[in-house]
Design a protein around this motif. Structure first.
Motif, PDB file in Angstrom:
ATOM      1  N   PHE A   1      30.164  35.335  33.836  1.00  0.00           N
ATOM      2  CA  PHE A   1      31.371  34.513  33.795  1.00  0.00           C
ATOM      3  C   PHE A   1      32.614  35.360  33.531  1.00  0.00           C
ATOM      4  CE2 PHE A   1      28.403  30.910  32.970  1.00  0.00           C
ATOM      5  CZ  PHE A   1      28.870  30.057  33.955  1.00  0.00           C
ATOM      6  N   LEU A   2      32.475  36.385  32.712  1.00  0.00           N
ATOM      7  CA  LEU A   2      33.616  37.257  32.437  1.00  0.00           C
ATOM      8  C   LEU A   2      34.068  37.969  33.706  1.00  0.00           C
ATOM      9  CD1 LEU A   2      35.503  38.439  30.260  1.00  0.00           C
ATOM     10  CD2 LEU A   2      33.825  40.273  29.939  1.00  0.00           C
ATOM     11  N   ALA A   3      33.103  38.493  34.477  1.00  0.00           N
ATOM     12  CA  ALA A   3      33.437  39.159  35.735  1.00  0.00           C
ATOM     13  C   ALA A   3      34.123  38.198  36.698  1.00  0.00           C
ATOM     14  CB  ALA A   3      32.178  39.745  36.370  1.00  0.00           C
ATOM     15  N   THR A   4      33.689  36.952  36.690  1.00  0.00           N
ATOM     16  CA  THR A   4      34.321  35.944  37.547  1.00  0.00           C
ATOM     17  C   THR A   4      35.751  35.656  37.094  1.00  0.00           C
ATOM     18  OG1 THR A   4      32.226  34.880  38.134  1.00  0.00           O
ATOM     19  CG2 THR A   4      34.212  33.539  38.273  1.00  0.00           C
ATOM     20  N   ALA A   5      35.926  35.436  35.800  1.00  0.00           N
ATOM     21  CA  ALA A   5      37.244  35.075  35.279  1.00  0.00           C
ATOM     22  C   ALA A   5      38.274  36.163  35.538  1.00  0.00           C
ATOM     23  CB  ALA A   5      37.139  34.786  33.772  1.00  0.00           C
ATOM     24  N   LEU A   6      37.850  37.424  35.480  1.00  0.00           N
ATOM     25  CA  LEU A   6      38.790  38.534  35.604  1.00  0.00           C
ATOM     26  C   LEU A   6      39.054  38.956  37.050  1.00  0.00           C
ATOM     27  CD1 LEU A   6      37.620  40.802  32.625  1.00  0.00           C
ATOM     28  CD2 LEU A   6      39.490  39.140  32.676  1.00  0.00           C
TER      29      LEU A   6
ATOM     30  N   LEU B   1      39.014  34.938  45.497  1.00  0.00           N
ATOM     31  CA  LEU B   1      38.725  33.578  45.923  1.00  0.00           C
ATOM     32  C   LEU B   1      39.853  32.591  45.669  1.00  0.00           C
ATOM     33  CD1 LEU B   1      35.112  33.344  44.438  1.00  0.00           C
ATOM     34  CD2 LEU B   1      35.674  33.507  46.864  1.00  0.00           C
ATOM     35  N   GLY B   2      40.887  33.009  44.981  1.00  0.00           N
ATOM     36  CA  GLY B   2      41.946  32.094  44.575  1.00  0.00           C
ATOM     37  C   GLY B   2      42.743  31.540  45.737  1.00  0.00           C
TER      38      GLY B   2
ATOM     39  N   SER C   1      29.241  21.905  44.630  1.00  0.00           N
ATOM     40  CA  SER C   1      30.102  22.629  43.705  1.00  0.00           C
ATOM     41  C   SER C   1      31.166  21.682  43.163  1.00  0.00           C
ATOM     42  CB  SER C   1      30.766  23.807  44.421  1.00  0.00           C
ATOM     43  OG  SER C   1      31.784  24.379  43.628  1.00  0.00           O
ATOM     44  N   LEU C   2      31.554  21.900  41.928  1.00  0.00           N
ATOM     45  CA  LEU C   2      32.680  21.153  41.363  1.00  0.00           C
ATOM     46  C   LEU C   2      33.941  21.356  42.193  1.00  0.00           C
ATOM     47  CD1 LEU C   2      32.215  21.953  37.562  1.00  0.00           C
ATOM     48  CD2 LEU C   2      31.818  19.744  38.675  1.00  0.00           C
ATOM     49  N   PHE C   3      34.047  22.517  42.818  1.00  0.00           N
ATOM     50  CA  PHE C   3      35.271  22.864  43.547  1.00  0.00           C
ATOM     51  C   PHE C   3      35.329  22.215  44.924  1.00  0.00           C
ATOM     52  CE2 PHE C   3      34.086  26.516  40.801  1.00  0.00           C
ATOM     53  CZ  PHE C   3      35.005  26.237  39.792  1.00  0.00           C
TER      54      PHE C   3
ATOM     55  N   PHE D   1      42.026  25.363  37.382  1.00  0.00           N
ATOM     56  CA  PHE D   1      40.743  24.693  37.165  1.00  0.00           C
ATOM     57  C   PHE D   1      39.592  25.692  37.269  1.00  0.00           C
ATOM     58  CE2 PHE D   1      37.265  21.950  39.037  1.00  0.00           C
ATOM     59  CZ  PHE D   1      36.909  21.366  37.820  1.00  0.00           C
ATOM     60  N   PHE D   2      39.667  26.577  38.257  1.00  0.00           N
ATOM     61  CA  PHE D   2      38.613  27.587  38.418  1.00  0.00           C
ATOM     62  C   PHE D   2      38.560  28.479  37.183  1.00  0.00           C
ATOM     63  CE2 PHE D   2      36.298  31.192  39.899  1.00  0.00           C
ATOM     64  CZ  PHE D   2      35.544  30.789  40.981  1.00  0.00           C
ATOM     65  N   ALA D   3      39.716  28.936  36.718  1.00  0.00           N
ATOM     66  CA  ALA D   3      39.754  29.771  35.519  1.00  0.00           C
ATOM     67  C   ALA D   3      39.197  29.025  34.324  1.00  0.00           C
ATOM     68  CB  ALA D   3      41.189  30.228  35.248  1.00  0.00           C
ATOM     69  N   GLY D   4      39.521  27.744  34.210  1.00  0.00           N
ATOM     70  CA  GLY D   4      38.993  26.947  33.106  1.00  0.00           C
ATOM     71  C   GLY D   4      37.483  26.863  33.131  1.00  0.00           C
TER      72      GLY D   4
END
Length: 473
Positions: free
Chosen positions: A28-33, A39-40, A61-63, A71-74
């Motif tokens: 999750f950390l790798a994704t958040a950073l 993908l944004g 997917s929620l997205f 929302f993705f960052a959250g």
């Protein structure tokens, strides 16, 4: 049902759960950073564009329901927080049903990310984390002893990881059968580590021993996982040692570490816990139903392993419940790297002031020694390795990368080790060139201090500039 519980594996379950939670934190950390540039909404492969083309049933997917970068960052940071709570042992303080629900949260969040992650999340260890994380939901907490069927299914995952990888090697590159693949692998692997140069310089006979030991560990030892103790523990311990050897030799994200984690439940670690209370009936029913479903779904990876056309790292369902795995069915003999450069010159020439972009993990400056990043996953660096193998792997994302470099895009530059252009002064042109890289010899290392030697091969992308001057919305 007395046979349902395995009271000898209390400690094994505890170590497995905490280690898996730690890997969730890293994922999750790798994704958040990294997600904004990848993908944004202004990313190289934007999620909104993907979900417009792919229906929910193919990529749940929620997205699919809603997307924004916030929302993705959250979701990513929530995954980090919940995983950290699991790492701290919060699930042991909750009722059984609540602990199961808590373990379901990171699985559902990461599934949502992987299913819209496209090329950036097309690696086998993504599905492996999801399949393992799904089973962790049903492993229970301190209220019940570990269920035998879930421990068996975890070993079944480990068997498929190792045996599938062994089969793909024997069916693939002839160098595995000749025991010569490791003459090249440490040099040509996707992202070498700080010790890879030394592994590459080991004597040839030792490389052959490495390859032979790999075949034994992947093609013979996995069957011992289902033998009585202490044979199963010995098999798991041997797999752990093999994976730690691979950790030392390169950067393979969390592939080696999750394989180690999968081997832990096969170890009968000493524990002073007794049998514990009987599991509630509802829990036994759910566990047995899920086990039956996963065993039924297992026929597809089994057929794949038996097929002469075996494929690696394939998911057979959109929830990634049961997958097939494998790695390095073929080994490159020559290492190629794409070197990206920019210039401020209005008219680009060969003698222009071309400045090289430095990536965090992939080889660039021949004097820069590789660093250890695993289990953290540098997604752009990995895809640059594939792009060097063939432009077909670069697809649409490489052109988008060049465009963002021409804009000095802040999120994209965060993925790099260093940009040669300061803020406010983007390059006017960017180009890419293909180089052949090889590890230097002992003599060359002492003389030059460089661990790599590189030779220009050809132009990969001609000098390119922005097609428009207006800023992107």
């Amino acid at each position: 049902m007395e046979w349902f519980a395995a009271p000898d594996f209390w400690l094994s379950r505890l170590v497995f759960q905490r280690a898996l939670a730690g890997l969730y934190v890293v994922a999750f950390l790798a994704t958040a950073l990294q997600f904004r540039a990848l993908l944004g909404e202004r990313g190289m492969l934007p999620v909104p564009r993907f979900v417009e083309q792919v229906p929910f049933r193919r990529a749940p997917s929620l997205f699919q329901l809603r997307y924004s970068d916030r929302f993705f960052a959250g979701c990513a940071w929530t995954g980090c927080a919940v995983s950290a709570a699991l790492l701290a042992g919060v699930d042991g303080l909750l009722p059984l049903w609540a602990a199961m629900a808590l373990w379901l949260v990171p699985w559902a969040l990461y599934l949502s990310i992987v299913n819209v992650g496209q090329t950036w999340y097309g690696f086998g260890w993504e599905s492996l984390l999801l399949e393992t994380g799904f089973l962790a939901v049903f492993l229970g907490n301190d209220e019940v002893a570990p269920p035998v069927v879930v421990l068996f299914l975890i070993r079944w995952i480990l068997f498929r990881v190792e045996f599938g990888a062994g089969l793909i090697k024997m069916r693939g590159d002839a160098c595995w059968r000749k025991l010569t693949c490791l003459y090249h692998h440490h040099e040509t692997q996707p992202m070498p580590g700080p010790l890879s140069w030394f592994f590459h310089r080991l004597p040839g006979p030792l490389h052959r021993v490495e390859a032979a030991a790999n075949h034994i560990t992947q093609l013979v030892v996995p069957f011992a996982l289902f033998a009585p103790q202490p044979v199963a523990s010995a098999a798991a311990a041997l797999m752990i040692l093999t994976q730690l050897w691979l950790v030392l030799s390169g950067n393979f994200s969390w592939l080696n570490w999750i394989t180690v984690v999968l081997a832990v439940p096969a170890l009968a670690l000493p524990s002073d816990r007794g049998p514990g209370p009987d599991a509630p009936l509802w829990y036994e029913v759910i566990v047995l139903a899920v086990a039956a479903l996963l065993l039924f779904l297992s026929h597809r990876p089994v057929l794949n392993m038996l097929s002469r056309r075996q494929v690696m790292n394939r998911s057979f369902d959109p929830l990634h419940l049961v997958n097939t795995y494998g790695a390095f069915g073929s080994v490159s003999r020559i290492r190629y790297e794409v070197v990206v450069e920019g210039t401020r010159d209005t008219v680009p020439r060969e003698d222009s002031d071309w400045r090289e972009y430095e990536f965090k993990g992939k080889p660039g400056d021949p004097r820069r020694w590789p660093r250890q990043f695993a289990p953290y996953h540098l997604r752009l660096d990995w895809m640059m390795w594939f792009a060097a193998l063939s432009p077909a792997y670069a697809g649409a994302w490489f052109a988008a990368l060049v465009e963002r470099l021409l804009e000095n895009d802040r999120d994209t530059l965060k993925l790099l080790r260093r940009s040669p252009f300061p803020p406010g002064e983007p390059p006017r042109h960017v180009r890419a060139r293909l180089f052949r890289y090889r590890f230097t010899t002992w003599r060359e290392l002492r003389a030059t201090g460089a661990c790599w030697e590189r030779t220009y091969v050809r132009e990969y992308l001609p000098p390119t500039r922005l097609a428009r001057t207006a800023p992107r919305p």
